[in-house]
Design an enzyme around this catalytic site. Structure first.
Site, PDB file in Angstrom:
ATOM      1  N   SER A   1     -32.926 -29.560  49.557  1.00 19.48           N
ATOM      2  CA  SER A   1     -32.119 -30.245  50.572  1.00 19.48           C
ATOM      3  C   SER A   1     -30.652 -29.837  50.567  1.00 19.48           C
ATOM      4  O   SER A   1     -29.849 -30.442  51.284  1.00 19.48           O
ATOM      5  CB  SER A   1     -32.207 -31.764  50.360  1.00 19.48           C
ATOM      6  OG  SER A   1     -33.529 -32.219  50.533  1.00 19.48           O
TER       7      SER A   1
ATOM      8  N   GLU B   1       0.791  -1.221   0.000  1.00 19.79           N
ATOM      9  CA  GLU B   1       0.000   0.000   0.000  1.00 19.79           C
ATOM     10  C   GLU B   1       0.829   1.279   0.000  1.00 19.79           C
ATOM     11  O   GLU B   1       0.413   2.288  -0.570  1.00 19.79           O
ATOM     12  CB  GLU B   1      -0.925   0.017   1.232  1.00 19.79           C
ATOM     13  CG  GLU B   1      -2.047  -0.972   1.185  1.00 19.79           C
ATOM     14  CD  GLU B   1      -3.151  -0.545   0.215  1.00 19.79           C
ATOM     15  OE1 GLU B   1      -3.078   0.572  -0.302  1.00 19.79           O
ATOM     16  OE2 GLU B   1      -4.062  -1.343  -0.013  1.00 19.79           O
TER      17      GLU B   1
END
Length: 724
Positions: free
Chosen positions: A339, A79
Site C-alpha cells: 500500500s 629509534e
C-alpha cells in the site's frame, strides 16, 4: 698533485660510478611499498571499511599528519635520534654497536636507522646475517637518495608491523585503541613505539605483560624521558595496556562491494554516507533481525531530501549471514510495495480537485470489471472521509481514486521523479498497481517519498559512492498543495504501540501473500525507508507493514540522533476545510460527478488511438531557416521555421493529456485535435492519455526541407527503436 693523489681521485671516481651503476641496476622495491589497503570513507573522511592488500595485510596509508606529533617525536627519540641528519646510516650508532659487540661478544644495542628498518620492511630478509645487514645498509642509502625524510617517515608509519596482519600506525591504533592516532595518550604513543621491534611477542592482546614491559623500556629511555618528563612517564606507566584487539571498522559492506565491482578501488574512496548514522542504522538492523525468523532479512535507507544524498544504507541485517542471504543488497531489488503507493494516488486526486480531506468516499465491496479489491482485514468501513481512508490504508477507496485519475498517469508521474517500476510481464498498468501490483526497489520508493517531502519537487538520490549528481529542474511529481495535503494526512497516523513519539509523515504497506513489509517516513529534512521480508521472496506469515516495519522505522529515527525537523508549512492555497465548508461537488466523491472514468458504473469507451501523425511517419515541418543542428540554441522554434504539428486522435474519454518525449505539452484538453510546436528535429515520441488512464503512443521523425536522405526511416531499424 702527484701520481698517487691522482690515482686516489680516479679510484674514488670509478667507485662512485660503479655504485651509481649498481644503484640503477638494482633499485630498491619502492613501487611495491606503495601498495596499501583500499579504504572506503564517509562524507567527512572517516574510515568506514578497509580491504586487505593482495598479501592479506591491513595496511592503512599513514602520514606524519595522521598521527599525534608526540608519537613522532617519541619514535625518533627512541629509534633514530639523528634521523633528520644522517644519510641513511648512523656512523655514531654503528661504531657504538660494533664496540659493544667486541667488548661483550654479543649484540647489546642495535644501529638500525628508520631508513634501514624501512628497507627491511619493504624487502624482508630470510635470516639475520652480516650479508643481510650489509644489504640493508645499501638499501637504506638508496632509499635516502630517492626519497625525502618526510616520505621515508611516512612509509615507515605505513609499514611498521604490529602483530597479525596489522601494518602501520593507523591500523594498530584502530585495532588496539579503537580510534585514529591523531590524539594519543603518552602511554598509547609509547606502546606504538615499542611494538614494531617484536610485534608478535609483544602483542598486547596475546602477551600483555611483554607489551607492558616493552612500553616501560620506551618510557624509561633517557632521550624519551627528557622529551616527556619523568613525572609524565611514571603516570603513563600506570595506564593499563589494551588486552583485546578490536576489528577495524567494517561498515556499509554493500556500498563498499558496489564500489569494488565498478573497478579497482582508489587508495581512498569517499562516499556520501555518515559514519555515525551508518553505524546506528546497522545496529538497528541487527537488533531487529534478532526478533525475526532466522531466514528473514531487512533493509533500510536514509536520505537527505535537500540534496538527495544517501546518509546511511543497510542492504541486509548481516552481510555474512547465509541463512538470510545477507550478501543480497535488498535496497536495490524490486519487490511488491503493498500500500505504500497509495499516497501518490491520493495526491493526483487532490491535484485534480476531485477530493478534499473531509470528502466522503465509499468503502464497500466494488467490482471494477472483474477486479474486486478487498481490504487487508477483509472488512469494510462504509462511508469514510478521504483522511480516514488514507490513514487506515483502505483498499477500495484507493482503487476508486486510481480508477478516476488513471493508472497510466500514476506511472507517468513516477517517471517524472526518475523512478521506473516493473510491471508484470510488460502488461499495461492496471488498477492493481495501487495495491502493490508492480515491482519497485526500496531505493526508488525512498526517492518517491523524498519528492513528496519536498512539496512534489523530484530529487535524484545518489548511489552512496559516486559524487552526488547535480539536481536538474524537472516537472513536479505532484503540485505543492497536493503534496502538502498528503503529507498532512500521513503525519496524523499514530506511531505503533510502544514506539517513541516523533513528528513523522509515514506510510506502511504489506504485499500480497505476506512477502514484504514496508514503512517509509519523513520529516522536514530526512526520509527513511524500511523493508522486511525474505530475500528469496518466500512468504513470512504474520508480518505486516504496521506491526513489523513501522516499529523499526521509529526505532531507527530515535537511534540515529537526528534533530527532528518540522514538516514544511502549508503552501499558498493549502488548507483543511471543515465538512460544512466544502463545496457541494467535494462533499462526496463520485466519479460520475467529476466527469472522469467510472468503468465500474458505465460501459467502457474505446481506448484512444492517435490517427495523425501515424506511427513511423516522417513529417516535414517547413523549409525556412537553417534548422536542425545549424540553428541557434537561442532561437525559438518559430524563428527557425518549424511549423506546428497537428495531432489527431480517435476514441478515448476526455479530457486528454498530450506528452512529447515524456513532457506534458499543455493543460488537458476536451478536443480530439490539438496543436504541438516542436522545439527541434529528429525522432520524437508522442503520447496521449485519456481520463481513464489509457495511453497511446506513436514515434515519428521530424524534418525540415531536403534533409540528408541517408537519415533512417522512422520506425525501422535499431535507430528508430532507440530512445530520443
Amino acid at each position: 698533485m702527484g701520481w698517487t693523489g691522482c690515482g686516489l681521485v680516479a679510484g674514488l671516481a670509478l667507485l662512485a660510478i660503479g655504485l651509481d651503476a649498481a644503484d640503477r641496476a638494482f633499485p630498491p622495491p619502492l613501487a611495491g611499498a606503495m601498495t596499501v589497503s583500499a579504504e572506503i570513507l564517509d562524507r567527512d573522511g572517516r574510515l568506514l571499511r578497509a580491504f586487505a592488500t593482495p598479501e592479506g595485510h591491513m595496511r592503512l596509508k599513514t602520514s606524519a599528519g595522521d598521527v599525534d606529533p608526540q608519537f613522532t617525536r617519541m619514535l625518533i627519540a627512541y629509534e633514530d635520534q639523528r634521523f633528520l641528519h644522517h644519510p641513511g646510516i648512523d656512523p655514531v650508532a654503528l661504531a657504538r654497536a660494533a664496540g659493544q659487540f667486541l667488548m661483550h661478544g654479543r649484540i647489546v644495542s642495535g644501529a638500525s636507522t628508520l631508513s634501514m628498518q624501512l628497507a627491511r620492511l619493504i624487502e624482508p630478509r630470510e635470516n639475520r646475517s652480516l650479508t643481510a645487514k650489509l644489504r640493508q645498509i645499501a638499501r637504506a642509502l638508496q632509499i635516502e637518495r630517492r626519497l625525502t625524510k618526510a616520505e621515508i617517515l611516512d612509509l615507515y608509519l605505513t609499514h611498521a608491523p604490529y602483530g597479525g596482519n596489522l601494518e602501520g600506525v593507523r591500523a594498530a591504533s584502530l585495532a588496539y585503541f579503537g580510534k585514529e592516532p591523531r590524539r594519543l595518550t603518552t602511554a598509547q604513543a609509547a606502546l606504538l613505539v615499542a611494538l614494531p621491534q617484536l610485534p608478535e611477542h609483544r602483542r598486547p592482546d596475546r602477551h600483555p605483560l611483554a607489551a607492558e614491559a616493552a612500553r616501560a623500556r620506551v618510557l624509561a629511555r633517557l632521550a624519551v624521558d627528557r622529551l616527556i618528563g619523568a613525572g609524565e612517564a611514571e603516570r603513563a606507566g600506570l595506564e593499563p595496556v589494551p588486552v583485546r584487539r578490536a576489528d577495524l571498522p567494517a561498515l556499509a559492506p554493500h556500498v563498499a562491494e558496489s564500489a569494488r565491482r565498478k573497478g579497482p578501488l582508489a587508495e581512498r574512496t569517499p562516499t556520501t554516507l555518515d559514519r555515525d548514522r551508518q553505524s546506528a542504522l546497522e545496529e538497528v538492523a541487527r537488533t531487529a533481525a534478532a526478533r525475526l525468523d532466522p531466514q528473514v532479512s531487512l533493509a533500510l535507507m536514509l536520505a537527505d531530501t535537500q540534496n538527495g544524498a544517501i546518509l546511511a544504507e543497510v542492504g541486509s541485517a548481516d552481510f555474512t549471514d547465509r541463512a538470510r542471504r545477507g550478501f543480497v543488497d535488498m535496497t536495490r531489488v524490486p519487490r511488491s510495495p503493498g500500500s505504500t503507493l497509495k499516497p501518490f494516488i491520493y495526491g493526483l486526486a487532490f491535484e485534480e480537485g476531485l477530493i478534499a480531506q473531509e470528502t466522503l468516499i465509499e468503502d464497500r465491496p466494488a467490482d471494477f470489471f472483474g477486479y474486486r479489491p478487498r481490504n487487508f482485514d477483509m472488512s469494510y468501513q462504509g462511508d469514510v472521509t478521504i483522511r480516514q481512508a488514507l490513514q487506515l490504508s483502505l483498499n477500495v477507496p484507493a482503487v476508486r481514486l486510481l480508477d478516476a485519475v488513471g493508472p497510466s498517469r500514476l506511472i507517468v508521474r513516477f517517471r517524472r521523479a526518475g523512478v521506473t517500476v516493473e510491471l508484470p510481464k510488460g502488461a499495461p498498468p492496471g488498477l492493481a498497481i495501487g495495491l502493490g501490483g508492480l515491482g519497485i526497489s526500496l531505493r526508488d520508493l525512498v526517492q518517491l517519498y523524498a519528492a513528496l517531502a519536498r512539496r512534489g519537487a523530484p530529487v535524484t538520490l545518489g548511489n552512496g559512492v559516486d559524487r552526488q549528481p547535480a539536481q536538474e529542474e524537472a516537472a513536479p511529481l505532484l503540485d505543492p498543495v497536493a503534496s502538502w495535503q498528503v503529507a498532512d494526512i500521513l503525519s496524523g497516523v499514530l506511531p505503533p504501540q510502544g514506539s517513541a513519539r516523533r513528528v513523522l509523515a509515514y506510510k506502511t504497506g504489506t504485499s500480497y501473500g505476506y512477502r514484504d513489509a514496508w514503512s517509509v517516513g519523513f520529516d522536514g529534512r530526512y526520509v527513511l525507508g524500511v523493508w522486511v521480508g525474505r530475500a528469496d521472496n518466500g512468504a513470512v506469515p504474520a508480518i505486516s507493514g504496521y506491526a513489523t516495519a513501522a516499529p523499526i522505522l521509529f526505532e531507527a529515527f530515535a537511534r540515529l540522533g537526528l534533530a527532528s525537523v518540522p514538516l514544511p508549512r502549508p503552501p499558498t492555497g493549502a488548507r483543511r476545510l471543515a465538512p460544512t465548508d466544502l463545496p457541494a461537488a467535494l462533499r462526496r466523491f463520485t466519479a460520475d460527478q467529476q466527469g472522469l472514468a467510472a468503468l465500474s458504473r458505465r460501459p467502457a469507451d474505446p481506448a484512444p488511438r492517435i490517427v495523425y501523425p501515424p506511427d513511423g511517419a516522417r513529417v516535414d515541418l517547413g523549409n525556412g531557416g537553417d534548422g536542425g543542428e545549424n540553428g541557434s540554441e537561442s532561437e525559438t522554434a518559430a524563428e527557425r521555421g518549424l511549423e506546428p504539428l497537428t495531432l489527431k486522435l480517435q476514441g478515448g474519454r476526455a479530457p486528454f493529456r498530450w506528452l512529447a518525449n515524456g513532457r506534458p505539452m499543455a493543460e488537458p484538453s476536451l478536443r480530439r485535435v490539438s496543436q504541438w510546436q516542436p522545439d527541434g528535429l529528429g525522432f520524437s515520441t508522442l503520447t496521449v492519455i485519456d481520463a481513464a488512464g489509457r495511453a497511446a503512443s506513436v514515434r515519428v521523425f521530424l524534418q525540415k526541407g531536403d534533409m540528408d536522405q541517408a537519415l533512417p526511416q522512422a520506425g525501422s531499424g535499431p535507430q528508430a527503436r532507440s530512445g530520443p
